[in-house]
Design a protein around this motif. Structure first.
Motif, PDB file in Angstrom:
ATOM      1  N   PRO A 140      -1.289  -2.146   4.500  1.00  0.00           N
ATOM      2  CA  PRO A 140      -1.883  -1.583   3.716  1.00  0.00           C
ATOM      3  C   PRO A 140      -1.787  -3.009   2.417  1.00  0.00           C
ATOM      4  O   PRO A 140      -2.231  -3.983   2.612  1.00  0.00           O
ATOM      5  N   ASP A 141      -3.623  -2.977   2.160  1.00  0.00           N
ATOM      6  CA  ASP A 141      -4.584  -3.062   1.225  1.00  0.00           C
ATOM      7  C   ASP A 141      -4.797  -2.925   0.129  1.00  0.00           C
ATOM      8  O   ASP A 141      -6.069  -3.357  -0.120  1.00  0.00           O
ATOM      9  N   THR A 142      -4.696  -2.104   0.013  1.00  0.00           N
ATOM     10  CA  THR A 142      -5.231  -1.464  -1.085  1.00  0.00           C
ATOM     11  C   THR A 142      -4.041  -0.761  -2.449  1.00  0.00           C
ATOM     12  O   THR A 142      -3.005  -0.434  -1.479  1.00  0.00           O
ATOM     13  N   ALA A 143      -4.058  -1.112  -3.375  1.00  0.00           N
ATOM     14  CA  ALA A 143      -2.726  -0.673  -4.202  1.00  0.00           C
ATOM     15  C   ALA A 143      -1.930   1.103  -4.093  1.00  0.00           C
ATOM     16  O   ALA A 143      -0.757   1.160  -4.225  1.00  0.00           O
ATOM     17  N   ALA A 144      -2.879   2.275  -3.942  1.00  0.00           N
ATOM     18  CA  ALA A 144      -2.005   2.977  -3.322  1.00  0.00           C
ATOM     19  C   ALA A 144      -1.813   3.360  -2.097  1.00  0.00           C
ATOM     20  O   ALA A 144      -0.906   3.952  -2.052  1.00  0.00           O
ATOM     21  N   GLU A 145      -2.055   2.455  -0.807  1.00  0.00           N
ATOM     22  CA  GLU A 145      -1.285   2.338   0.162  1.00  0.00           C
ATOM     23  C   GLU A 145      -0.522   1.645  -0.110  1.00  0.00           C
ATOM     24  O   GLU A 145       0.695   2.413   0.489  1.00  0.00           O
ATOM     25  N   VAL A 146      -0.107   0.656  -0.442  1.00  0.00           N
ATOM     26  CA  VAL A 146       1.130   0.275  -0.722  1.00  0.00           C
ATOM     27  C   VAL A 146       1.991   0.953  -1.655  1.00  0.00           C
ATOM     28  O   VAL A 146       3.523   1.142  -0.857  1.00  0.00           O
ATOM     29  N   VAL A 147       1.333   1.187  -2.473  1.00  0.00           N
ATOM     30  CA  VAL A 147       3.013   1.895  -3.242  1.00  0.00           C
ATOM     31  C   VAL A 147       3.341   3.201  -2.864  1.00  0.00           C
ATOM     32  O   VAL A 147       4.316   3.802  -2.780  1.00  0.00           O
ATOM     33  N   ARG A 148       1.987   4.232  -2.378  1.00  0.00           N
ATOM     34  CA  ARG A 148       2.698   5.221  -1.316  1.00  0.00           C
ATOM     35  C   ARG A 148       3.102   5.041  -0.456  1.00  0.00           C
ATOM     36  O   ARG A 148       4.630   5.493   0.035  1.00  0.00           O
ATOM     37  N   GLN A 149       4.130   4.301   0.284  1.00  0.00           N
ATOM     38  CA  GLN A 149       4.218   3.721   1.253  1.00  0.00           C
ATOM     39  C   GLN A 149       5.594   3.023   1.069  1.00  0.00           C
ATOM     40  O   GLN A 149       6.444   3.497   1.137  1.00  0.00           O
ATOM     41  N   LEU A 150       5.532   2.592  -0.983  1.00  0.00           N
ATOM     42  CA  LEU A 150       7.003   2.392  -0.854  1.00  0.00           C
ATOM     43  C   LEU A 150       7.824   3.348  -1.294  1.00  0.00           C
ATOM     44  O   LEU A 150       9.068   3.278  -1.856  1.00  0.00           O
ATOM     45  N   ILE A 151       6.874   3.946  -2.045  1.00  0.00           N
ATOM     46  CA  ILE A 151       7.708   6.222  -2.441  1.00  0.00           C
ATOM     47  C   ILE A 151       8.644   6.765  -0.442  1.00  0.00           C
ATOM     48  O   ILE A 151       9.149   7.512  -0.665  1.00  0.00           O
TER      49      ILE A 151
END
Length: 199
Positions: A140-151
């Motif tokens: 992931p290279d956007t904040a939305a994708e990074v945090v979504r993946q973590l959650i």
């Protein structure tokens, strides 16, 4: 490896827009878990079987669990109380940066460095304490994708990343992202109760 020898008080490069956005997105999810659940409901609509086709990833990304993990995350968020915001901590940023710099060029993954160091070891080498937690995303290279993946935490049976994101005792965070030989981008976030990782 030279970064490990720098004095603790040395200035840290200003966070990139992506790194600032990741902490902001984490704080949004922590402060308003039910509102964040709505973003996951919208994300769920993009699934076809176990492949998700988003506007940002029109070629699709194969997941292990499909909508099952998304639905579980939504149910979790509906029960989750708000958590305090994460404040910036330069030492945590430096520790995250050490891992990005060490792993990215090799295309390695996981929480251990090549020499076997874990997140606690990396913090202590920088003069901090060992009460830290770490999350990492690859790709992931956007904040939305990074945090979504973590959650959503697809294919992680313990949902350990999700638990870390919402751990109320964690009050400080530092994010660092950089190029990754295999996945293009990696982002590391270090979390702690205190700015230095000391209990």
């Amino acid at each position: 490896m030279l970064a490990l020898l720098l004095p603790v008080g040395l200035a840290v490069a200003a966070p990139s827009p992506l790194e600032r956005a990741i902490v902001a997105e984490l704080n949004f999810a922590r402060a308003e878990p039910r509102r964040y659940a709505e973003t996951l409901r919208r994300y769920r609509r993009h699934f076809k079987g176990r492949v998700v086709y988003t506007p940002a990833r029109p070629a699709g990304i194969r997941t292990a669990e499909g909508v099952k993990a998304v639905d579980e995350a939504v149910a979790f968020l509906e029960r989750q109380p708000a958590a305090p915001p994460l404040a910036a901590a330069p030492l945590l940023v430096r520790a995250a940066g050490v891992h990005v710099a060490e792993q990215g060029p090799r295309g390695a993954t996981g929480h251990r460095s090549r020499d076997g160091a874990d997140p606690r070891d990396r913090m202590q080498r920088l003069g901090g304490g060992n009460y830290v937690a770490e999350t990492i995303t690859y790709g992931p290279d956007t904040a939305a994708e990074v945090v979504r993946q973590l959650i959503v935490d697809d294919n992680v049976p313990t949902r350990g990343h999700r638990r870390t994101v919402f751990a109320a005792e964690m009050r400080f965070a530092g994010a660092k992202c950089g190029p990754h030989k295999v996945y293009g981008t990696m982002c590391v976030v270090e979390y702690a109760r205190t700015p230095t990782g000391r209990y």
